[in-house]
Design a protein around this motif. Structure first.
Motif, PDB file in Angstrom:
ATOM      1  N   THR A   1       2.938  -5.248  -5.988  1.00 54.55           N
ATOM      2  CA  THR A   1       3.994  -5.471  -5.003  1.00 54.55           C
ATOM      3  C   THR A   1       3.438  -6.275  -3.824  1.00 54.55           C
ATOM      4  OG1 THR A   1       3.518  -3.473  -3.720  1.00 54.55           O
ATOM      5  CG2 THR A   1       5.040  -3.250  -5.595  1.00 54.55           C
ATOM      6  N   LEU A   2       4.343  -6.890  -3.074  1.00 55.40           N
ATOM      7  CA  LEU A   2       3.932  -7.601  -1.865  1.00 55.40           C
ATOM      8  C   LEU A   2       3.255  -6.656  -0.883  1.00 55.40           C
ATOM      9  CD1 LEU A   2       3.897 -10.011   0.093  1.00 55.40           C
ATOM     10  CD2 LEU A   2       6.253  -9.405   0.724  1.00 55.40           C
ATOM     11  N   GLY A   3       3.793  -5.458  -0.751  1.00 60.38           N
ATOM     12  CA  GLY A   3       3.194  -4.490   0.165  1.00 60.38           C
ATOM     13  C   GLY A   3       1.777  -4.118  -0.221  1.00 60.38           C
ATOM     14  N   GLU A   4       1.546  -3.939  -1.527  1.00 64.76           N
ATOM     15  CA  GLU A   4       0.195  -3.594  -1.971  1.00 64.76           C
ATOM     16  C   GLU A   4      -0.771  -4.750  -1.753  1.00 64.76           C
ATOM     17  OE1 GLU A   4      -2.203  -1.810  -5.881  1.00 64.76           O
ATOM     18  OE2 GLU A   4      -0.022  -2.065  -5.960  1.00 64.76           O
ATOM     19  N   LEU A   5      -0.304  -5.969  -1.988  1.00 63.79           N
ATOM     20  CA  LEU A   5      -1.168  -7.122  -1.740  1.00 63.79           C
ATOM     21  C   LEU A   5      -1.549  -7.203  -0.267  1.00 63.79           C
ATOM     22  CD1 LEU A   5      -2.613  -9.727  -2.601  1.00 63.79           C
ATOM     23  CD2 LEU A   5      -0.437 -10.933  -2.283  1.00 63.79           C
ATOM     24  N   GLU A   6      -0.589  -7.013   0.624  1.00 62.69           N
ATOM     25  CA  GLU A   6      -0.895  -7.047   2.055  1.00 62.69           C
ATOM     26  C   GLU A   6      -1.878  -5.937   2.428  1.00 62.69           C
ATOM     27  OE1 GLU A   6       3.080  -9.064   4.032  1.00 62.69           O
ATOM     28  OE2 GLU A   6       3.102  -6.908   3.634  1.00 62.69           O
ATOM     29  N   GLU A   7      -1.749  -4.770   1.808  1.00 64.35           N
ATOM     30  CA  GLU A   7      -2.688  -3.678   2.070  1.00 64.35           C
ATOM     31  C   GLU A   7      -4.100  -4.040   1.618  1.00 64.35           C
ATOM     32  OE1 GLU A   7      -1.252  -0.117   0.278  1.00 64.35           O
ATOM     33  OE2 GLU A   7       0.531   0.017   1.568  1.00 64.35           O
ATOM     34  N   ARG A   8      -4.210  -4.629   0.444  1.00 65.76           N
ATOM     35  CA  ARG A   8      -5.537  -5.021  -0.051  1.00 65.76           C
ATOM     36  C   ARG A   8      -6.173  -6.075   0.849  1.00 65.76           C
ATOM     37  NH1 ARG A   8      -6.057  -5.012  -6.634  1.00 65.76           N
ATOM     38  NH2 ARG A   8      -4.728  -3.209  -7.081  1.00 65.76           N
ATOM     39  N   LEU A   9      -5.381  -7.064   1.257  1.00 66.04           N
ATOM     40  CA  LEU A   9      -5.916  -8.095   2.151  1.00 66.04           C
ATOM     41  C   LEU A   9      -6.279  -7.503   3.507  1.00 66.04           C
ATOM     42  CD1 LEU A   9      -3.537 -11.087   1.304  1.00 66.04           C
ATOM     43  CD2 LEU A   9      -5.878 -10.716   0.509  1.00 66.04           C
ATOM     44  N   THR A  10      -5.506  -6.539   3.966  1.00 66.87           N
ATOM     45  CA  THR A  10      -5.834  -5.854   5.220  1.00 66.87           C
ATOM     46  C   THR A  10      -7.202  -5.190   5.119  1.00 66.87           C
ATOM     47  OG1 THR A  10      -3.520  -5.487   5.827  1.00 66.87           O
ATOM     48  CG2 THR A  10      -5.147  -3.972   6.763  1.00 66.87           C
ATOM     49  N   ASN A  11      -7.492  -4.572   3.987  1.00 70.21           N
ATOM     50  CA  ASN A  11      -8.797  -3.941   3.781  1.00 70.21           C
ATOM     51  C   ASN A  11      -9.916  -4.988   3.738  1.00 70.21           C
ATOM     52  OD1 ASN A  11      -7.735  -1.338   3.685  1.00 70.21           O
ATOM     53  ND2 ASN A  11      -7.413  -1.406   1.464  1.00 70.21           N
ATOM     54  N   PHE A  12      -9.664  -6.127   3.102  1.00 65.86           N
ATOM     55  CA  PHE A  12     -10.682  -7.175   3.024  1.00 65.86           C
ATOM     56  C   PHE A  12     -10.996  -7.761   4.404  1.00 65.86           C
ATOM     57  CE2 PHE A  12      -9.183  -8.048  -1.552  1.00 65.86           C
ATOM     58  CZ  PHE A  12     -10.227  -7.323  -2.091  1.00 65.86           C
ATOM     59  N   TYR A  13      -9.971  -8.000   5.185  1.00 63.39           N
ATOM     60  CA  TYR A  13     -10.138  -8.714   6.456  1.00 63.39           C
ATOM     61  C   TYR A  13     -10.329  -7.785   7.653  1.00 63.39           C
ATOM     62  CZ  TYR A  13      -9.019 -13.188   4.264  1.00 63.39           C
ATOM     63  OH  TYR A  13      -9.055 -14.323   3.479  1.00 63.39           O
ATOM     64  N   GLY A  14     -10.050  -6.498   7.479  1.00 63.73           N
ATOM     65  CA  GLY A  14     -10.223  -5.555   8.584  1.00 63.73           C
ATOM     66  C   GLY A  14      -9.177  -5.693   9.670  1.00 63.73           C
ATOM     67  N   ARG A  15      -8.095  -6.404   9.391  1.00 64.25           N
ATOM     68  CA  ARG A  15      -6.983  -6.565  10.334  1.00 64.25           C
ATOM     69  C   ARG A  15      -5.693  -6.538   9.529  1.00 64.25           C
ATOM     70  NH1 ARG A  15      -9.075 -12.091  12.959  1.00 64.25           N
ATOM     71  NH2 ARG A  15      -9.695 -12.335  10.766  1.00 64.25           N
ATOM     72  N   LYS A  16      -4.626  -6.037  10.131  1.00 59.32           N
ATOM     73  CA  LYS A  16      -3.369  -5.892   9.400  1.00 59.32           C
ATOM     74  C   LYS A  16      -2.814  -7.269   9.031  1.00 59.32           C
ATOM     75  CE  LYS A  16       1.220  -3.764   9.440  1.00 59.32           C
ATOM     76  NZ  LYS A  16       1.013  -3.224   8.082  1.00 59.32           N
ATOM     77  N   VAL A  17      -2.643  -7.499   7.741  1.00 53.77           N
ATOM     78  CA  VAL A  17      -2.161  -8.781   7.224  1.00 53.77           C
ATOM     79  C   VAL A  17      -0.663  -8.690   6.948  1.00 53.77           C
ATOM     80  CG1 VAL A  17      -2.275 -10.408   5.288  1.00 53.77           C
ATOM     81  CG2 VAL A  17      -4.383  -9.429   6.237  1.00 53.77           C
ATOM     82  N   ILE A  18       0.081  -9.641   7.473  1.00 52.75           N
ATOM     83  CA  ILE A  18       1.508  -9.780   7.182  1.00 52.75           C
ATOM     84  C   ILE A  18       1.714 -11.195   6.660  1.00 52.75           C
ATOM     85  CG2 ILE A  18       3.849  -9.737   8.093  1.00 52.75           C
ATOM     86  CD1 ILE A  18       2.849  -7.838  10.266  1.00 52.75           C
ATOM     87  N   LEU A  19       2.086 -11.307   5.394  1.00 54.69           N
ATOM     88  CA  LEU A  19       2.228 -12.624   4.772  1.00 54.69           C
ATOM     89  C   LEU A  19       3.600 -13.236   5.042  1.00 54.69           C
ATOM     90  CD1 LEU A  19       0.439 -11.906   1.386  1.00 54.69           C
ATOM     91  CD2 LEU A  19      -0.489 -13.072   3.390  1.00 54.69           C
ATOM     92  N   PHE A  20       4.639 -12.406   4.974  1.00 59.24           N
ATOM     93  CA  PHE A  20       6.001 -12.843   5.269  1.00 59.24           C
ATOM     94  C   PHE A  20       6.544 -11.961   6.393  1.00 59.24           C
ATOM     95  CE2 PHE A  20       5.514 -13.902   0.692  1.00 59.24           C
ATOM     96  CZ  PHE A  20       5.739 -15.277   0.752  1.00 59.24           C
ATOM     97  N   GLU A  21       6.807 -12.551   7.540  1.00 58.98           N
ATOM     98  CA  GLU A  21       7.272 -11.776   8.678  1.00 58.98           C
ATOM     99  C   GLU A  21       8.658 -11.182   8.433  1.00 58.98           C
ATOM    100  OE1 GLU A  21       6.108 -10.770  11.511  1.00 58.98           O
ATOM    101  OE2 GLU A  21       4.255 -11.881  11.807  1.00 58.98           O
ATOM    102  N   LYS A  22       9.520 -11.936   7.802  1.00 64.30           N
ATOM    103  CA  LYS A  22      10.888 -11.490   7.580  1.00 64.30           C
ATOM    104  C   LYS A  22      10.935 -10.491   6.410  1.00 64.30           C
ATOM    105  CE  LYS A  22      13.065 -13.711  10.807  1.00 64.30           C
ATOM    106  NZ  LYS A  22      13.951 -13.063  11.801  1.00 64.30           N
ATOM    107  N   PRO A  23      12.086  -9.837   6.210  1.00 65.88           N
ATOM    108  CA  PRO A  23      12.120  -8.677   5.302  1.00 65.88           C
ATOM    109  C   PRO A  23      12.133  -9.014   3.814  1.00 65.88           C
ATOM    110  CG  PRO A  23      14.296  -9.068   6.214  1.00 65.88           C
ATOM    111  CD  PRO A  23      13.373 -10.029   6.903  1.00 65.88           C
ATOM    112  N   CYS A  24      11.103  -9.660   3.340  1.00 67.50           N
ATOM    113  CA  CYS A  24      10.907  -9.743   1.899  1.00 67.50           C
ATOM    114  C   CYS A  24      10.525  -8.345   1.424  1.00 67.50           C
ATOM    115  CB  CYS A  24       9.795 -10.738   1.567  1.00 67.50           C
ATOM    116  SG  CYS A  24      10.169 -12.437   2.038  1.00 67.50           S
ATOM    117  N   PRO A  25      11.067  -7.880   0.319  1.00 64.18           N
ATOM    118  CA  PRO A  25      10.818  -6.501  -0.125  1.00 64.18           C
ATOM    119  C   PRO A  25       9.330  -6.227  -0.324  1.00 64.18           C
ATOM    120  CG  PRO A  25      12.664  -7.429  -1.330  1.00 64.18           C
ATOM    121  CD  PRO A  25      12.050  -8.560  -0.561  1.00 64.18           C
TER     122      PRO A  25
END
Length: 277
Positions: A251-275
């Motif tokens: 899911t998009l949410g899981e991908l953002e969580e994984r990238l957040t762990n890699f980069y150590g900062r909260k990652v938001i790829l799409f600001e608007k409400p993509c599911p």
């Protein structure tokens, strides 16, 4: 006095917009991001360049480039696959990474920069990856973040052959499961979509090629947001370790969580409400 200051700001903005395709951040090519909003700055490297990828007088897609590691962080584009004649593999570079004051507003071939515009190879190498960096590699390929097959026109396909859009990618992954994701999974997932916004990126790794000049990413990832009309109806992600032939669709949410762990900062790829789920 306030009116004069506002006028000066507008004039300065106009001069900047007319000057360069290396922008902060993507001021003249927001159309490649959903609602014109790029990912948040959690992915930004220490020495970034925001490139509005221009070829033959048109903007084709957008790339956040890491000047120090000499790899793209991500490329953002609209998924518009179309069969055209096969593009020639004319590898290009970005002149404005060499000198932001140069009057060259789009990507050029290394040989043309040297022969026609009198740059030296040393000048080009100092600012970005060059073809020599990718010569003689074992088990690694040119890994397009924005692949030519996802582009609509011949010009847009040709524009993907710039070294600011590629990373050293594991050969088995590039020819195997990542190719399947790009050529089969993406068309299947986007059926019924009016517009699909895509952001594909690379997580910096701990190893390099070309005697330390170019980073070899640890992971390759991609995110997509599907709109039907103007409404986002679905979204998804994919990620792969850059040393094995395996892609995980998530899911998009899981991908953002994984990238957040890699980069150590909260990652938001799409600001608007993509599911996210």
């Amino acid at each position: 006095m306030l009116g004069l200051l506002l006028l000066l700001q507008v004039l300065a903005s106009c001069l900047w917009l007319g000057h360069s395709t290396v922008e902060t951040p993507f001021l003249i090519c927001p159309q490649f991001f959903y609602d014109g909003i790029p990912p948040n700055n959690a992915l930004n490297p220490k020495n970034p360049a925001w490139i509005c990828q221009r070829f033959r007088n048109s903007f084709r897609y957008a790339t956040l480039y890491d000047r120090d590691r000499r790899i793209p962080v991500y490329s953002a584009y609209i998924f518009q696959p179309r069969n055209t004649e096969k593009p020639p593999e004319w590898w290009m570079v970005e002149p404005q990474l060499i000198d932001k004051n140069v009057n060259l507003k789009e990507m050029e071939r290394e040989s043309d920069l040297i022969a026609q515009h009198h740059f030296t190879l040393d000048q080009i190498e100092e600012s970005q990856a060059v073809l020599d960096d990718y010569k003689g590699l074992k088990d690694l390929d040119f890994g397009h973040l924005n692949p030519s097959d996802h582009m609509e026109s011949l010009g847009s396909k040709m524009a993907t052959f710039t070294l600011t859009n590629v990373v050293p990618q594991d050969s088995s992954l590039n020819k195997g499961q990542w190719n399947i994701y790009q050529s089969k999974t993406m068309p299947k997932m986007t059926k019924g979509c009016t517009t699909t916004y895509v952001i594909t990126g690379a997580v910096p790794g701990s190893t390099d090629i070309a005697v330390g000049r170019v980073n070899r990413p640890s992971h390759i990832w991609s995110a997509a947001c599907c709109l039907v009309g103007t409404e986002p109806t679905s979204a998804w992600g994919a990620i792969a370790e850059n040393n094995k032939n395996e892609v995980v669709t998530i899911t998009l949410g899981e991908l953002e969580e994984r990238l957040t762990n890699f980069y150590g900062r909260k990652v938001i790829l799409f600001e608007k409400p993509c599911p996210r789920q």
